[in-house]
Design an enzyme around this catalytic site. Structure first.
Site, PDB file in Angstrom:
ATOM      1  CG  ASN A 199      -1.802   1.139   1.360  1.00 30.37           C
ATOM      2  OD1 ASN A 199      -1.755   2.064   0.551  1.00 30.37           O
ATOM      3  ND2 ASN A 199      -2.660   1.116   2.368  1.00 30.37           N
ATOM      4  CG  ASP A 239      -5.909   8.128  18.558  1.00 34.64           C
ATOM      5  OD1 ASP A 239      -5.171   7.451  17.823  1.00 34.64           O
ATOM      6  OD2 ASP A 239      -6.555   7.642  19.519  1.00 34.64           O
ATOM      7  NE  ARG A 260      -9.423  12.090   4.033  1.00 37.85           N
ATOM      8  CZ  ARG A 260      -9.295  10.760   4.027  1.00 37.85           C
ATOM      9  NH1 ARG A 260     -10.284   9.981   4.427  1.00 37.85           N
ATOM     10  NH2 ARG A 260      -8.182  10.214   3.603  1.00 37.85           N
ATOM     11  NE  ARG A 269      -6.126   1.543   0.178  1.00 43.20           N
ATOM     12  CZ  ARG A 269      -6.040   2.695   0.803  1.00 43.20           C
ATOM     13  NH1 ARG A 269      -4.912   3.073   1.352  1.00 43.20           N
ATOM     14  NH2 ARG A 269      -7.083   3.477   0.894  1.00 43.20           N
ATOM     15  CG  HIS A 306     -13.169   2.782   3.606  1.00 40.05           C
ATOM     16  ND1 HIS A 306     -13.774   3.759   4.354  1.00 40.05           N
ATOM     17  CD2 HIS A 306     -11.859   2.821   3.934  1.00 40.05           C
ATOM     18  CE1 HIS A 306     -12.871   4.367   5.113  1.00 40.05           C
ATOM     19  NE2 HIS A 306     -11.699   3.817   4.854  1.00 40.05           N
ATOM     20  CD  GLU A 364      -9.011  -1.642   4.203  1.00 39.72           C
ATOM     21  OE1 GLU A 364      -8.506  -1.388   5.318  1.00 39.72           O
ATOM     22  OE2 GLU A 364      -9.374  -0.758   3.419  1.00 39.72           O
ATOM     23  CB  ILE A 397     -13.655   4.230  15.620  1.00 39.66           C
ATOM     24  CG1 ILE A 397     -12.472   5.203  15.586  1.00 39.66           C
ATOM     25  CG2 ILE A 397     -14.744   4.726  16.557  1.00 39.66           C
ATOM     26  CD1 ILE A 397     -12.792   6.572  14.984  1.00 39.66           C
ATOM     27  N   GLY A 398     -14.827   1.437  14.915  1.00 35.64           N
ATOM     28  CA  GLY A 398     -15.985   0.539  14.841  1.00 35.64           C
ATOM     29  C   GLY A 398     -15.741  -0.791  15.542  1.00 35.64           C
ATOM     30  NE  ARG A 405      -6.372   3.583  21.438  1.00 33.41           N
ATOM     31  CZ  ARG A 405      -5.692   2.557  20.980  1.00 33.41           C
ATOM     32  NH1 ARG A 405      -5.677   1.445  21.648  1.00 33.41           N
ATOM     33  NH2 ARG A 405      -5.011   2.625  19.869  1.00 33.41           N
ATOM     34  CE  LYS A 445      -0.338   2.521   6.685  1.00 31.06           C
ATOM     35  NZ  LYS A 445      -1.655   3.044   6.484  1.00 31.06           N
ATOM     36  CG  HIS A 463     -13.896   1.243   7.115  1.00 32.15           C
ATOM     37  ND1 HIS A 463     -13.243   0.104   6.692  1.00 32.15           N
ATOM     38  CD2 HIS A 463     -12.945   2.040   7.652  1.00 32.15           C
ATOM     39  CE1 HIS A 463     -11.957   0.226   6.963  1.00 32.15           C
ATOM     40  NE2 HIS A 463     -11.750   1.386   7.535  1.00 32.15           N
TER      41      HIS A 463
HETATM   42  P1  ADP Z   1      -6.840   3.546   9.501  1.00 29.90           P
HETATM   43  O1  ADP Z   1      -8.087   4.141   8.932  1.00 29.90           O
HETATM   44  O2  ADP Z   1      -5.656   4.462   9.418  1.00 29.90           O
HETATM   45  O3  ADP Z   1      -6.561   2.130   9.061  1.00 29.90           O
HETATM   46  P2  ADP Z   1      -7.724   2.369  12.005  1.00 29.90           P
HETATM   47  O4  ADP Z   1      -8.783   1.576  11.317  1.00 29.90           O
HETATM   48  O5  ADP Z   1      -6.610   1.650  12.667  1.00 29.90           O
HETATM   49  O6  ADP Z   1      -7.102   3.481  11.071  1.00 29.90           O
HETATM   50  O7  ADP Z   1      -8.474   3.274  13.085  1.00 29.90           O
HETATM   51  C1  ADP Z   1      -7.802   4.205  13.858  1.00 29.90           C
HETATM   52  C2  ADP Z   1      -8.795   4.837  14.821  1.00 29.90           C
HETATM   53  O8  ADP Z   1      -9.307   3.805  15.675  1.00 29.90           O
HETATM   54  C3  ADP Z   1      -8.185   5.901  15.715  1.00 29.90           C
HETATM   55  O9  ADP Z   1      -9.065   7.009  15.851  1.00 29.90           O
HETATM   56  C4  ADP Z   1      -8.060   5.169  17.048  1.00 29.90           C
HETATM   57  O10 ADP Z   1      -8.100   6.033  18.153  1.00 29.90           O
HETATM   58  C5  ADP Z   1      -9.315   4.316  16.998  1.00 29.90           C
HETATM   59  N1  ADP Z   1      -9.263   3.264  18.014  1.00 29.90           N
HETATM   60  C6  ADP Z   1      -8.433   2.206  18.113  1.00 29.90           C
HETATM   61  N2  ADP Z   1      -8.666   1.525  19.254  1.00 29.90           N
HETATM   62  C7  ADP Z   1      -9.654   2.194  19.906  1.00 29.90           C
HETATM   63  C8  ADP Z   1     -10.346   2.020  21.148  1.00 29.90           C
HETATM   64  N3  ADP Z   1     -10.059   1.014  21.963  1.00 29.90           N
HETATM   65  N4  ADP Z   1     -11.322   2.898  21.452  1.00 29.90           N
HETATM   66  C9  ADP Z   1     -11.612   3.917  20.656  1.00 29.90           C
HETATM   67  N5  ADP Z   1     -11.002   4.156  19.489  1.00 29.90           N
HETATM   68  C10 ADP Z   1     -10.040   3.302  19.109  1.00 29.90           C
END
Ligand code: ADP
Length: 404
Positions: free
Chosen positions: A7, A286, A244, A93, A183, A390, A336-337, A288, A14, A211
């Site tokens: 990627n 972020d 974004r 990708r 996505h 992915e 996040i999901g 988290r 990556k 997603h």
């Molecule tokens: P990308 O889109 O770059 O692949 P990810 O799918 O890894 O990114 O998602 C990153 C997001 O997921 C960040 O906002 C991160 O804070 C959030 N995230 C990861 N673990 C947790 C958690 N335990 N609780 C809340 N958010 C989380």
């Protein structure tokens, strides 16, 4: 068969090396080279071994050379592979396939021309992907099969009313300005996994799929195909994301230009890189960290960012529930999901009158790469968490195309 999945971004590479066998699929090594173009940072992982180091890396080709060197060196994991001949195919990708690429393809001269034709639609990403493909040709030779897997392909099934912008039709004709969506590889992986978990057929796959990662999108899937998605010509449209803005009144751009003395290019940077969760909270992109900030310090703007993020997701859910005339499941994936029961709960709070009701225990337990249904039994639509992969989806496409 060992497949290298790559990627390439504007300044990053990556990768994942995946072993595809009849008995199963296994990631042998993975990593990222960041800040290509200067003193780059390499993070490489194989088995229990993890290496972080910096090295001057001028261009994509040098980054790939470093990764490949590491894969065959004892420094990796013994080494991971004895020689580069143990890499049998490469999957890329590719961000934008425009209207040309409806599915993954084996790369040849015609495909390369097609990728170049899509550069206008993704001026930063597609050139990086093309660089990555050329770098593989230069280092591993032109005989190695290379496959392009597009973020956009899955959404080319959208009906015209969903993908047109309400701007003069001639702009679509002349420049292919329309909604494409992204996505798509994640959507394919998650919907396949949903079918495995539920025993449903493709024709019986009706989902609204969130997603939610750094980039965020939601896709409506009816009879197994995409009928609408929140990202547009670029990934900027739709939901609020890490950095974004998502949907914004286009008239805002002129006001920002006038008042802040910014040009279009700078404003696009602002909407892509300084907005979303970061722009509202003023703290971080972020999720988290934002959740922690709220819990520990009760930060008002961090709370506002989370509230906006969830409310906008709810609005799209409503639109797609009606747009599709109802689905069988709402599915969450992405960082996040997959991990935030708190965000999932806030997005779906109080929707029992629409048939959606989370089981609090299932919701709280289904985090950290776990998968499963998180709604109460006997309700429709159900709610599921299904971690995406992915890279594995790309490797599966590569295996299939190389075999045929
Ligand atoms: P990308 O889109 O770059 O692949 P990810 O799918 O890894 O990114 O998602 C990153 C997001 O997921 C960040 O906002 C991160 O804070 C959030 N995230 C990861 N673990 C947790 C958690 N335990 N609780 C809340 N958010 C989380």
């Amino acid at each position: 068969m060992n497949i290298l999945v790559i990627n390439c971004g504007s300044s990053s590479l990556k990768f994942q090396l995946i072993e595809m066998q009849e008995q199963g699929e296994k990631a042998l090594a993975q990593g990222v080279v960041e800040r290509i173009g200067g003193e780059a940072l390499l993070t490489l992982r194989a088995g229990a071994r993890r290496i972080r180091k910096s090295a001057p890396v001028r261009r994509m080709r040098d980054a790939l050379a470093l990764v490949l060197e590491w894969l065959v060196s004892p420094e990796s994991d013994g080494p991971v592979i004895p020689t580069l001949a143990a890499i049998h195919a490469v999957g890329h990708r590719v961000v934008h396939g425009g209207e040309k690429f409806r599915s993954s393809v084996r790369i040849n001269a015609t495909v390369m021309t097609g990728l170049e034709d899509c550069i206008d639609l993704a001026p930063i990403h597609n050139p990086a992907n093309i660089n990555g493909i050329r770098a593989v040709q230069e280092i591993l030779g032109s005989e190695i099969p290379q496959i392009a897997v597009f973020d956009t392909s899955f959404h080319l099934t959208m009906p015209e009313p969903a993908w047109m912008y309400a701007i003069p039709y001639s702009l679509y004709r002349r420049h292919k300005i329309r909604r494409y969506g992204f996505h798509g590889t994640s959507c394919r992986f998650v919907s396949q996994r949903y079918r495995e978990l539920t025993g449903r057929s493709e024709a019986d796959t009706n989902l609204i799929l969130f997603h939610l990662g750094n980039g965020c999108s939601v896709t409506a899937i009816v009879h197994g195909v995409s009928v609408d998605t929140s990202m547009g010509m670029t990934p900027l449209e739709g939901l609020m994301m890490g950095t974004r803005s998502g949907d914004v009144d286009p008239a805002v751009l002129e006001l920002i230009a006038d008042k802040e003395g910014m040009n279009v290019h700078e404003i696009e940077g602002l909407l892509n890189k300084q907005s979303g969760l970061l722009g509202i909270s003023g703290l971080t992109h972020d999720m988290r960290d934002l959740l922690e900030e709220v819990q520990e310090n009760g930060d008002r703007r961090a709370q506002l960012a989370i509230d906006m993020f969830c409310y906008r997701a709810r609005k799209y859910l409503g639109a797609y529930m009606v747009g599709t005339s109802g689905v069988d499941a709402v599915v969450f994936t992405g960082g996040i999901g997959e991990n935030s029961d708190v965000v999932r709960e806030q997005i779906l709070r109080g929707l029992h009158r629409f048939g959606i009701d989370l089981d609090p225990v299932r919701n709280a337990e289904t985090v950290g790469s776990r998968e499963g249904k998180i709604s109460r039994d006997g309700l429709s639509p159900e709610v599921w968490v299904i971690p995406t992969n992915e890279e594995l989806m790309i490797a599966r496409d590569v295996r299939q195309l190389v075999k045929t």
